[in-house]
Design a protein around this motif. Sequence first.
Motif, PDB file in Angstrom:
ATOM      1  N   ARG A  13       0.830  -1.206   0.000  1.00 51.41           N
ATOM      2  CA  ARG A  13       0.000   0.000   0.000  1.00 51.41           C
ATOM      3  C   ARG A  13       0.863   1.253   0.000  1.00 51.41           C
ATOM      4  O   ARG A  13       0.519   2.252  -0.638  1.00 51.41           O
ATOM      5  N   TYR A  17       0.551   4.115  -2.765  1.00 52.57           N
ATOM      6  CA  TYR A  17       0.367   5.534  -2.435  1.00 52.57           C
ATOM      7  C   TYR A  17       1.436   6.385  -3.118  1.00 52.57           C
ATOM      8  O   TYR A  17       1.163   7.502  -3.578  1.00 52.57           O
ATOM      9  N   LYS A  36      -7.282  14.426  -5.344  1.00 55.11           N
ATOM     10  CA  LYS A  36      -7.069  13.681  -4.107  1.00 55.11           C
ATOM     11  C   LYS A  36      -6.835  12.206  -4.421  1.00 55.11           C
ATOM     12  O   LYS A  36      -7.549  11.622  -5.246  1.00 55.11           O
ATOM     13  N   ALA A  38      -7.584   9.779  -2.647  1.00 50.75           N
ATOM     14  CA  ALA A  38      -8.809   9.053  -2.281  1.00 50.75           C
ATOM     15  C   ALA A  38      -9.831   9.054  -3.408  1.00 50.75           C
ATOM     16  O   ALA A  38     -10.681   8.164  -3.469  1.00 50.75           O
ATOM     17  N   ASP A  39      -9.760  10.036  -4.304  1.00 50.45           N
ATOM     18  CA  ASP A  39     -10.671  10.068  -5.447  1.00 50.45           C
ATOM     19  C   ASP A  39     -10.198   9.181  -6.594  1.00 50.45           C
ATOM     20  O   ASP A  39     -10.961   8.887  -7.511  1.00 50.45           O
ATOM     21  N   VAL A  41      -8.722   6.037  -6.137  1.00 48.41           N
ATOM     22  CA  VAL A  41      -8.893   4.616  -5.806  1.00 48.41           C
ATOM     23  C   VAL A  41      -9.673   4.512  -4.502  1.00 48.41           C
ATOM     24  O   VAL A  41      -9.526   5.339  -3.611  1.00 48.41           O
ATOM     25  N   LYS A  42     -10.511   3.526  -4.385  1.00 45.88           N
ATOM     26  CA  LYS A  42     -11.342   3.345  -3.191  1.00 45.88           C
ATOM     27  C   LYS A  42     -10.838   2.171  -2.352  1.00 45.88           C
ATOM     28  O   LYS A  42     -10.337   1.176  -2.886  1.00 45.88           O
ATOM     29  N   ASP A  43     -10.986   2.294  -1.046  1.00 49.89           N
ATOM     30  CA  ASP A  43     -10.731   1.199  -0.100  1.00 49.89           C
ATOM     31  C   ASP A  43      -9.324   0.609  -0.165  1.00 49.89           C
ATOM     32  O   ASP A  43      -9.151  -0.595  -0.004  1.00 49.89           O
ATOM     33  N   ILE A  44      -8.322   1.452  -0.393  1.00 50.94           N
ATOM     34  CA  ILE A  44      -6.949   0.940  -0.412  1.00 50.94           C
ATOM     35  C   ILE A  44      -6.410   0.742   1.009  1.00 50.94           C
ATOM     36  O   ILE A  44      -5.550  -0.083   1.231  1.00 50.94           O
ATOM     37  N   TYR A  46      -4.691   2.324   4.704  1.00 52.14           N
ATOM     38  CA  TYR A  46      -3.434   3.020   4.961  1.00 52.14           C
ATOM     39  C   TYR A  46      -2.275   2.032   4.974  1.00 52.14           C
ATOM     40  O   TYR A  46      -2.441   0.870   5.336  1.00 52.14           O
TER      41      TYR A  46
END
Length: 67
Positions: A13, A17, A36, A38-39, A41-44, A46
């Motif tokens: 991860r 990132y 962002k 977060a926009d 990819v979803k549900d990666i 931390y």
Amino acid sequence: VAEDQHLTAADYRGGAYSILTGIAANESMKTGQVIKVADLVKDIGYPDYSAQPSRTGPLPMPKKRDA
């Protein structure tokens, strides 16, 4: 598994990132918009961060290698 003597290991991860940060930066420069991670990819989740030294404690140094 080799010991991470320099406390620099990253999990998958953390690598993702790192790549996604570059993708977001390139897209932001192209469009002039804020992108962002977060926009992208979803549900990666931390990354699993390695333990870091405190700001006031001694800094751990890697073991000296024999010459």
